[in-house]
Each structure stands twice: as C-alpha cells, then as structure tokens.
Write an enzyme that holds these catalytic residues in place. Structure first.
Site, short mmCIF file in Angstrom:
data_model
loop_
_atom_site.label_atom_id
_atom_site.label_comp_id
_atom_site.label_asym_id
_atom_site.label_seq_id
_atom_site.Cartn_x
_atom_site.Cartn_y
_atom_site.Cartn_z
N ASP A 64 -24.63 -11.17 -6.67
CA ASP A 64 -24.32 -10.23 -5.59
C ASP A 64 -24.67 -10.88 -4.26
O ASP A 64 -25.50 -11.80 -4.21
CB ASP A 64 -25.09 -8.92 -5.75
CG ASP A 64 -24.65 -7.87 -4.72
OD1 ASP A 64 -23.49 -7.45 -4.79
OD2 ASP A 64 -25.46 -7.51 -3.85
N SER A 65 -24.08 -10.37 -3.20
CA SER A 65 -24.38 -10.88 -1.87
C SER A 65 -25.79 -10.50 -1.42
O SER A 65 -26.30 -11.05 -0.45
CB SER A 65 -23.36 -10.34 -0.86
OG SER A 65 -23.38 -8.93 -0.85
N CYS A 118 -20.34 -7.63 -6.88
CA CYS A 118 -20.17 -7.46 -5.44
C CYS A 118 -18.69 -7.20 -5.22
O CYS A 118 -17.85 -8.04 -5.57
CB CYS A 118 -20.61 -8.71 -4.69
SG CYS A 118 -20.22 -8.71 -2.92
N GLU A 138 -30.32 0.65 1.97
CA GLU A 138 -31.35 -0.38 1.82
C GLU A 138 -32.68 0.04 2.44
O GLU A 138 -33.73 -0.43 2.04
CB GLU A 138 -30.87 -1.70 2.42
CG GLU A 138 -29.76 -2.35 1.61
CD GLU A 138 -29.61 -3.83 1.89
OE1 GLU A 138 -30.25 -4.33 2.83
OE2 GLU A 138 -28.83 -4.47 1.16
N CYS A 192 -18.62 -0.02 -3.82
CA CYS A 192 -19.68 -0.86 -3.27
C CYS A 192 -20.89 -0.63 -4.17
O CYS A 192 -21.23 0.54 -4.45
CB CYS A 192 -20.01 -0.49 -1.83
SG CYS A 192 -21.47 -1.33 -1.18
N HIS A 223 -23.95 -0.82 -3.74
CA HIS A 223 -25.08 -0.08 -3.16
C HIS A 223 -24.92 1.43 -3.38
O HIS A 223 -25.91 2.15 -3.51
CB HIS A 223 -25.16 -0.31 -1.64
CG HIS A 223 -25.84 -1.57 -1.24
ND1 HIS A 223 -25.25 -2.80 -1.32
CD2 HIS A 223 -27.09 -1.79 -0.73
CE1 HIS A 223 -26.09 -3.72 -0.88
NE2 HIS A 223 -27.21 -3.14 -0.52
#
Length: 261
Positions: free
Chosen positions: A7-8, A70, A156, A189, A191
């Site tokens: 993942d990034s 990702c 995050e 996404c 996240h």
C-alpha cells in the site's frame, strides 16, 4: 504461503486485517510506502515511478502472491508490478471491488434509477477504472464517481467517529442522498473501511461495499494451497516508520499482533 500486501501507506492494513481473518495460518509481508504517501494526489507518472521502486523491493521478499491493497496503485500501475514480479501472481483491489459491486447489483431488483457510486481518491476517480470495468460486466449506465480527498487525512487522525468527518462526507455525497432508490456505494479506498459507520450514516439504506472484505473473499476463491499449521506471522516494512499512525497500531494490537517499526 507467504502473502505480500502493498500500500502507499497504512490504508492497506484494512485489507491485511481481512486477509488475516480469512487466511489465519499463512505468513504475511506488509509493505507501506509511508515516505511517499499519499499517492492519490500525485500524477500518474509519479505513481508509476514509485510503484516501480516498490516492486523491485518486494521482489526480494520471496512472496508467493502479492496483493496491491491500494486503489490508486491498482488503477494506475498494476501492470508495473505484474511486469517486474512476473511470474508471481499479483492482484489489485479493482477486480475484487468490481466483482463485489456486480454481485450486489444482481441481487437487487432491477431499477433504472438505482445508482452505483464509487468513492475514492482523486487519482482513482480520475482514472475512471471502476466505471469502465463495471460497464463491461453489466449493461448499466447509472454510475457516478466521487472523490473524497479530505477523508483520508481525517481517518488517519483517528477521527472515524468525529462530527467533522461526518459533515465532510455529507458534503461529498449530498448530491446522491436524495436518490429515491437506495444505491450501491463502493468504498474504493482502503482507508474508508475504518470509517464505514460514517459512510453508512451519510448514505442510509444504501448497500455499502467494503473493498477490504471484497479483496479477502476474492483471494479465497483463487484456491491457493494453504498451510494447515497454526503459524501466522506478519513482517512489516515501512519506508518511513514515523508516518505510521497510532490508530493503525491499535487496530492490530487488538488482534494480538505487534507491529515492529
């Protein structure tokens, strides 16, 4: 089997978590390019160059399979990983996400007003990869794509239940909240599954597709040779360990796993 997850940054940890639940006896390698996060706001050429560097690093990890957890990298640079790591099986998150959306769509009564909504980063939405792939699978044109660039930094920060995140998502999806027929929304996404409750609140009665779970279910259908021993291990690699947020650490500590930075 050694399963690599790229993942990034830390978003792919939602995919890793679901993979561990699905394959509890396997070995995992998580590679997060936290020094260059986020990918979603970068140009396609920048993303492809970063993915090339990551692919060469991953080539040294003796993997049996790699998951590109990702959406941005999957949409723009999946071919880069496949070329460098050939003949290693490499899977992105786009195909599993599309499969999950199509499966949900086919379970519901057909209605021409039912919308499929893709929610993701600017780069993923700009690529239009999901719309293109979904239209290949079903004859349906009521597909919308919406970027939510402020969602990732808020998630995050751990603001998954914050009124600030909720009001931000409300702003992003306000065009779709007045649809008469509840639609299908893909969290494109990795996240976003951390904040799935917030997405459910702003899109009540919609079918929310969790991309992380979709990836785990898709990989399970590949019928890999699995270990029969209870020897789960996870190796962690971060290009900038200091960028790993406490929220991500807590998530895995609750599973009894320690992240060695």
């Amino acid at each position: 089997m050694k399963i690599g997850v790229f993942d990034s940054g830390i978003g792919g940890m939602t995919v890793l978590k679901e993979l561990i639940k699905t394959f509890p006896n396997e070995n995992f390698v998580y590679y997060g390019d936290t020094a260059n996060v986020p990918y979603g706001t970068k140009s396609s050429s920048q993303i492809r160059n970063l993915c090339q560097e990551a692919a060469y690093s991953l080539k040294t990890k003796n993997l049996d399979v790699l998951v590109i957890a990702c959406n941005t990298a999957s949409a723009i640079a999946l071919d880069v990983f496949k070329k460098i790591l050939f003949p290693l099986p490499v899977f992105g998150v786009v195909e599993p996400g599309v499969s999950a959306v199509v499966e949900q769509f086919q379970k519901l009564p057909f209605d021409p007003q039912r919308r499929i909504l893709i929610l993701g980063t600017k780069a993923t939405i700009k690529s239009q990869i999901y719309s293109l792939e979904i239209r290949k699978a079903i004859a349906f044109n009521q597909i919308s794509e919406q970027s939510c660039p402020l969602a990732v930094p808020m998630i995050e920060e751990g603001w998954v239940n914050s009124p600030i995140l909720l009001s931000t998502l409300q702003e992003y999806v306000k065009t779709y909240q007045h649809d008469k027929i509840p639609g299908i929304a893909l969290l494109a996404c990795t996240h976003y599954p951390w904040a799935i409750g917030a997405f459910q609140k702003v899109l009540p009665n919609w079918n929310i597709v969790d991309s992380a779970k979709a990836v785990a279910e898709f990989l399970l259908r590949q019928q890999f040779s699995l270990s029969q021993k209870n020897d789960l291990t996870v190796q962690w690699f971060f290009t900038d360990p200091e960028a790993v947020t406490p929220m991500a650490l807590n998530d895995f500590q609750q599973m009894g796993l320690t992240i060695a930075l």
